[in-house]
Design an enzyme around this catalytic site. Structure first.
Site, PDB file in Angstrom:
ATOM      1  N   THR A 193       0.862  -1.096   0.119  1.00 42.64           N
ATOM      2  CA  THR A 193      -0.012   0.132  -0.105  1.00 42.64           C
ATOM      3  C   THR A 193       0.888   1.131  -0.111  1.00 42.64           C
ATOM      4  OG1 THR A 193      -0.024   0.015   2.382  1.00 42.64           O
ATOM      5  CG2 THR A 193      -1.913  -1.119   1.403  1.00 42.64           C
ATOM      6  N   ALA A 252       3.642  -1.530   4.888  1.00 40.62           N
ATOM      7  CA  ALA A 252       2.740  -0.234   5.666  1.00 40.62           C
ATOM      8  C   ALA A 252       3.755   0.713   5.620  1.00 40.62           C
ATOM      9  CB  ALA A 252       2.211  -0.527   6.905  1.00 40.62           C
ATOM     10  N   VAL A 284       7.728  -2.595   7.050  1.00 41.89           N
ATOM     11  CA  VAL A 284       7.558  -1.071   7.408  1.00 41.89           C
ATOM     12  C   VAL A 284       8.461  -0.678   6.160  1.00 41.89           C
ATOM     13  CG1 VAL A 284       8.641   0.866   8.504  1.00 41.89           C
ATOM     14  CG2 VAL A 284       8.154  -1.365   9.709  1.00 41.89           C
ATOM     15  N   LYS A 285       7.232   0.215   5.083  1.00 45.15           N
ATOM     16  CA  LYS A 285       7.832   1.026   3.845  1.00 45.15           C
ATOM     17  C   LYS A 285       8.279   2.225   4.178  1.00 45.15           C
ATOM     18  CE  LYS A 285       5.767   0.938  -0.561  1.00 45.15           C
ATOM     19  NZ  LYS A 285       4.274   0.996  -1.369  1.00 45.15           N
ATOM     20  N   ILE A 286       9.571   2.509   3.670  1.00 45.42           N
ATOM     21  CA  ILE A 286      10.532   3.721   4.058  1.00 45.42           C
ATOM     22  C   ILE A 286      10.911   4.106   2.805  1.00 45.42           C
ATOM     23  CG2 ILE A 286      12.513   4.376   5.178  1.00 45.42           C
ATOM     24  CD1 ILE A 286      11.171   3.128   7.211  1.00 45.42           C
TER      25      ILE A 286
END
Ligand code: E4P
Length: 217
Positions: free
Chosen positions: A27, A60, A86-88
């Site tokens: 997402t 996310a 965890v999307k960074i």
């Protein structure tokens, strides 16, 4: 090759899950906004629901852009469910955050990758996934698939564990070409995944088989 769906739409996630080929979900803030999700608690609840539908890696994305804020937010996101990745974003503080989460054993997806150099840095920082946006490169007359090839070569040269997650997919052909190059994962909107199903000769052949089956009594 793993198949992720690139959406926050629960109906589409369920449809891809029902097909039996889904390995995960990605997402981003734009996709969440499209579903009308807003507010920290609603966002967390939405991720929790997605994790209940799909047993696979669920990206996310952090909404903040400073190191300290990304760490705080990323830890909160990771606490939602063990499958959260965890999307960074690929920025200087993002690279530091990738290293922090990698050292803590928390999975990460480095997003907004548009060059081989960025992918190299993300791998050095221990990212679990890198997301090169091939469609957005194609949109500006630059060969997105060429970037996937470059990253594949670099990661093979040094046996980096970071997985290439081809993102910003626009068509079934993007998926096929990513598979030929050796992307580890594609994340795609549902229509491009379903587009892989289609062939007029399959439809014609099936219609003939169904017609002939009736003659068999
Ligand atoms: C990737 O993780 C992004 O969510 C996504 O693939 C971007 O796709 P778009 O270029 O179609 O917005």
């Amino acid at each position: 090759m793993k198949f992720f769906i690139d959406t926050a739409n629960l109906e589409q996630i369920k449809e891809a899950q029902d097909l039996g080929i889904l390995d995960g979900v990605t997402t981003n803030p734009s996709l969440m906004a499209k579903e009308g999700i807003s507010g920290a608690e609603a966002i967390k609840q939405h991720y929790k629901t997605i994790c209940e539908i799909v047993d696979g890696d669920i990206s996310a994305e952090v909404l903040s852009t400073t190191y300290e804020e990304m760490i705080k937010e990323g830890e909160e996101l990771a606490a939602i469910h063990p499958n959260i990745v965890v999307k960074i974003p690929m920025i200087k503080d993002g690279v530091k955050a990738l290293k922090y989460f990698s050292d803590k054993g928390i999975k990460t997806n480095c997003t907004l990758i548009f060059s081989a150099g960025q992918a190299l840095l993300a791998a050095k920082a221990g990212a679990t996934y890198v997301s090169p946006f091939l469609g957005r490169l194609d949109d500006i007359s630059t060969d997105g698939l060429n970037l996937i090839e470059e990253i594949r070569t670099i990661y093979n040269n040094y046996m980096y564990d970071t997985e290439i997650l081809a993102a910003s997919i626009r068509s079934p052909m993007h998926i096929i070409n990513c598979a030929k190059i050796g992307a580890d994962v594609i994340t795609s909107p549902l229509p491009s995944i379903l587009g892989l199903l289609k062939h007029p000769l399959t439809d014609l052949g099936l219609a003939q088989f169904v017609a002939d089956a009736k003659k068999l009594g």
